[in-house]
Motif scaffolding. Structure first.
Motif, PDB file in Angstrom:
ATOM      1  N   GLY A  37      31.239  54.694  68.482  1.00  0.00           N
ATOM      2  CA  GLY A  37      31.486  56.125  68.651  1.00  0.00           C
ATOM      3  C   GLY A  37      32.958  56.494  68.559  1.00  0.00           C
ATOM      4  N   GLU A  38      33.209  57.795  68.573  1.00  0.00           N
ATOM      5  CA  GLU A  38      34.563  58.310  68.361  1.00  0.00           C
ATOM      6  C   GLU A  38      35.509  57.991  69.503  1.00  0.00           C
ATOM      7  N   ALA A  39      35.031  58.037  70.758  1.00  0.00           N
ATOM      8  CA  ALA A  39      35.912  57.796  71.904  1.00  0.00           C
ATOM      9  C   ALA A  39      36.521  56.403  71.837  1.00  0.00           C
ATOM     10  N   TRP A  40      35.712  55.401  71.493  1.00  0.00           N
ATOM     11  CA  TRP A  40      36.228  54.030  71.417  1.00  0.00           C
ATOM     12  C   TRP A  40      37.187  53.883  70.240  1.00  0.00           C
ATOM     13  N   LYS A  41      36.939  54.577  69.139  1.00  0.00           N
ATOM     14  CA  LYS A  41      37.865  54.536  68.006  1.00  0.00           C
ATOM     15  C   LYS A  41      39.233  55.084  68.402  1.00  0.00           C
ATOM     16  N   TRP A  42      39.228  56.156  69.185  1.00  0.00           N
ATOM     17  CA  TRP A  42      40.493  56.706  69.674  1.00  0.00           C
ATOM     18  C   TRP A  42      41.183  55.721  70.607  1.00  0.00           C
ATOM     19  N   PHE A  43      40.393  55.047  71.450  1.00  0.00           N
ATOM     20  CA  PHE A  43      40.980  54.039  72.344  1.00  0.00           C
ATOM     21  C   PHE A  43      41.646  52.931  71.544  1.00  0.00           C
ATOM     22  N   ILE A  44      40.981  52.465  70.476  1.00  0.00           N
ATOM     23  CA  ILE A  44      41.557  51.399  69.657  1.00  0.00           C
ATOM     24  C   ILE A  44      42.868  51.864  69.030  1.00  0.00           C
ATOM     25  N   ASP A  45      42.930  53.118  68.578  1.00  0.00           N
ATOM     26  CA  ASP A  45      44.171  53.639  68.003  1.00  0.00           C
ATOM     27  C   ASP A  45      45.300  53.653  69.038  1.00  0.00           C
ATOM     28  N   VAL A  46      44.993  54.158  70.241  1.00  0.00           N
ATOM     29  CA  VAL A  46      46.011  54.209  71.303  1.00  0.00           C
ATOM     30  C   VAL A  46      46.423  52.796  71.695  1.00  0.00           C
ATOM     31  N   PHE A  47      45.445  51.915  71.817  1.00  0.00           N
ATOM     32  CA  PHE A  47      45.727  50.519  72.160  1.00  0.00           C
ATOM     33  C   PHE A  47      46.613  49.859  71.103  1.00  0.00           C
TER      34      PHE A  47
END
Length: 212
Positions: free
Chosen positions: A157-167
């Motif tokens: 999902g999108e939330a985890w994709k955003w987390f990976i970007d921030v990470f």
């Protein structure tokens, strides 16, 4: 007097950069600490996926849609891909405990098929038309598979994709500030640059010699 003044200014600049580099280094390390542990651990499990035994757990359910919901599905047909009606989604949640959401299903003249992939497992749902027979199957491959899929960003999902970007940004800040801290301390640590060179040479050598 000039030399002492220059030395004082140099020390002041060094103290300024050390302070800010250390600050960004520890902030980025705090942000990406748990993520680094997760991705490092799942890097090992992914690398040895063939040796780690997985025992999928499969759950199957069957049911029958009420006549009014069947009529609603027949009226809603026409598009090849469209979400299930809200009333049908609510029935699936109450009868099967399956949260479908508004993801599009595949509609045909005699069947509605909905794929429900998720980290660590898969699921699918089908509704036969016009009789309204519902079949649902879910496969759970366990926690290791779940965390491996988080590592790959598979069906997350999108939330985890955003987390990976921030990470990833936090990791870049951590590495870049670490490099400059190495540079500033290298004068008193002669082994610094040989160790950095070794860290570059080993994966490069392995990639050029052993990966074809």
């Amino acid at each position: 007097m000039d030399k002492s003044s220059d030395r004082f200014l140099e020390q002041k600049r060094r103290s300024f950069w050390l302070k800010h580099l250390h600050q960004w280094h520890w902030i980025s390390s705090a942000i990406c600490l748990v993520g680094m542990l997760l991705f490092a651990a799942t890097g090992i499990t992914l690398n040895h996926a063939a040796q780690i035994e997985a025992r999928p757990h499969v759950v199957s359910k069957e049911g029958q849609l009420p006549p009014d919901l069947i009529r609603e599905l027949e009226q809603g047909g026409g598009a090849e891909k469209a979400p299930l009606p809200a009333a049908v989604r609510q029935w699936l949640l109450s009868e099967f405990s399956v949260p479908v959401g508004e993801q599009p299903a595949e509609w045909s003249a005699d069947e509605i098929y909905l794929s429900l992939p998720r980290p660590g497992g898969d699921a699918w749902l089908s509704v036969d038309l016009p009789d309204g027979a519902v079949r649902y199957e879910s496969t759970d491959r366990g926690w290791i598979s779940y965390f491996n899929d988080l590592h790959k960003g598979r069906n997350t999902g999108e939330a985890w994709k955003w987390f990976i970007d921030v990470f990833a940004i936090a990791c870049l800040v951590f590495c870049v500030t670490g490099f400059f801290l190495l540079h500033m301390h290298a004068r008193n640590r002669p082994v610094t640059w040989p160790m950095v060179a070794l860290g570059v040479a080993v994966p490069l050598f392995l990639a050029l010699v052993f990966i074809h």
